[in-house]
Design an enzyme around this catalytic site. Structure first.
Site, PDB file in Angstrom:
ATOM      1  CD  GLU A 113      -3.194   0.488   0.437  1.00  0.00           C
ATOM      2  OE1 GLU A 113      -2.736   1.279  -0.416  1.00  0.00           O
ATOM      3  OE2 GLU A 113      -4.389   0.437   0.735  1.00  0.00           O
ATOM      4  CG  ASP A 114      -0.805   4.620  -1.867  1.00  0.00           C
ATOM      5  OD1 ASP A 114      -1.518   3.718  -1.416  1.00  0.00           O
ATOM      6  OD2 ASP A 114      -1.269   5.666  -2.365  1.00  0.00           O
ATOM      7  CG  ASP A 117      -5.666   8.548   5.947  1.00  0.00           C
ATOM      8  OD1 ASP A 117      -5.680   8.950   7.113  1.00  0.00           O
ATOM      9  OD2 ASP A 117      -6.039   9.269   5.002  1.00  0.00           O
ATOM     10  NE  ARG A 179      -3.835   8.045  -9.447  1.00  0.00           N
ATOM     11  CZ  ARG A 179      -4.390   7.604  -8.318  1.00  0.00           C
ATOM     12  NH1 ARG A 179      -3.644   7.218  -7.321  1.00  0.00           N
ATOM     13  NH2 ARG A 179      -5.705   7.551  -8.195  1.00  0.00           N
TER      14      ARG A 179
HETATM   15  C1  PRP Z   1      -5.686   5.449  -0.611  1.00  0.00           C
HETATM   16  C2  PRP Z   1      -4.538   4.498  -0.392  1.00  0.00           C
HETATM   17  C3  PRP Z   1      -5.161   3.402   0.405  1.00  0.00           C
HETATM   18  C4  PRP Z   1      -6.242   4.109   1.188  1.00  0.00           C
HETATM   19  C5  PRP Z   1      -5.786   4.309   2.591  1.00  0.00           C
HETATM   20  O1  PRP Z   1      -6.393   5.018  -1.715  1.00  0.00           O
HETATM   21  O2  PRP Z   1      -3.999   4.034  -1.599  1.00  0.00           O
HETATM   22  O3  PRP Z   1      -5.705   2.393  -0.403  1.00  0.00           O
HETATM   23  O4  PRP Z   1      -6.459   5.375   0.569  1.00  0.00           O
HETATM   24  O5  PRP Z   1      -6.759   4.973   3.315  1.00  0.00           O
HETATM   25  P1  PRP Z   1      -7.392   4.400   4.644  1.00  0.00           P
HETATM   26  O6  PRP Z   1      -6.275   3.884   5.511  1.00  0.00           O
HETATM   27  O7  PRP Z   1      -8.065   5.608   5.248  1.00  0.00           O
HETATM   28  O8  PRP Z   1      -8.383   3.344   4.280  1.00  0.00           O
HETATM   29  P2  PRP Z   1      -7.461   5.902  -2.496  1.00  0.00           P
HETATM   30  O9  PRP Z   1      -8.837   5.566  -2.025  1.00  0.00           O
HETATM   31  O10 PRP Z   1      -7.051   7.339  -2.405  1.00  0.00           O
HETATM   32  O11 PRP Z   1      -7.314   5.359  -3.986  1.00  0.00           O
HETATM   33  P3  PRP Z   1      -6.070   5.420  -4.980  1.00  0.00           P
HETATM   34  O12 PRP Z   1      -5.008   4.492  -4.439  1.00  0.00           O
HETATM   35  O13 PRP Z   1      -6.634   4.948  -6.269  1.00  0.00           O
HETATM   36  O14 PRP Z   1      -5.600   6.848  -5.033  1.00  0.00           O
END
Ligand code: PRP
Length: 198
Positions: A113-114, A117, A179
């Site tokens: 995961e990037d 949060d 991105r």
């Molecule tokens: C981001 C990130 C995780 C998630 C983390 O994805 O890549 O998957 O949010 O958030 P959390 O811990 O609050 O659940 P996003 O929904 O922004 O989609 P993306 O990766 O396509 O930008």
């Protein structure tokens, strides 16, 4: 035959009026830390074929760099999810958009995961994957916003703990933009944009 003239490519960060981007973690530092993370992962799992699962779309650059640094047998797959009410009234509702292509039963799986949060996405994915009986299930995140956590969850491998700022670049977006920036940067919105990103 006339030679094709090469055009000088100007650096265009793609900012729009009212948006400002400040580097938080330069690309070289990201690469250096990812190399260390790969060593940590291989130290813990020296002989296992590693099956990486990238969570689309933010994880693509991290997965790509991590996969190149991991020695031994490595394969990967991708999953896509979306969450509702994020940042405002987090409902914790996560929807599966694209499932894995292959089974993870009996495999050593590393979720990539990037950013971690609230933790609600990873909590959902852990429950989903545990039901599929992998041999090992580990989590690697590049960025950890500990302050924002709602779910009781910790990643096994963390690149950087970051403050509660809105970050873009190296896969992370704002409205699908930024991105492609090589660094992880903080996005600030000025008077002409929204004043708060949550
Ligand atoms: C981001 C990130 C995780 C998630 C983390 O994805 O890549 O998957 O949010 O958030 P959390 O811990 O609050 O659940 P996003 O929904 O922004 O989609 P993306 O990766 O396509 O930008």
């Amino acid at each position: 035959m006339p030679k094709k003239r090469k055009r000088a490519v100007k650096e265009k960060p793609g900012h729009r009026p009212g948006e400002a981007v400040h580097v938080l973690i330069p690309n070289a530092r990201l690469k250096q830390r990812i190399k260390q993370m790969a060593r940590e992962i291989r130290r813990d799992l020296p002989d296992d074929p590693l099956h990486l699962i990238g969570v689309l779309k933010g994880s693509v650059f991290f997965l790509s760099d991590l996969a190149q640094q991991l020695g031994g047998e490595v394969s990967f797959d991708f999953i896509a999810v979306s969450s509702y009410g994020k940042g405002t009234d987090s409902t914790g509702e996560v929807k599966l958009i694209k499932d894995l292509d292959v089974s993870i039963e009996g495999r050593t799986v590393l979720i990539v995961e990037d950013i971690l949060d609230t933790g609600l996405t990873l909590k959902y994915l852990l429950l989903l994957f545990e039901e599929r009986h992998p041999k090992h299930l580990r989590i690697a995140v590049l960025l950890d916003k500990i302050e924002r956590r709602i779910a009781d969850l910790k990643a096994d491998y963390v690149g950087f703990v970051i403050p509660n700022e809105f970050v873009v670049g190296y896969g992370l977006d704002y409205d699908e933009r930024y991105r492609n920036l090589p660094d992880v940067s903080v996005l600030r919105l000025g008077p002409r944009g929204k004043t708060k990103i949550e």
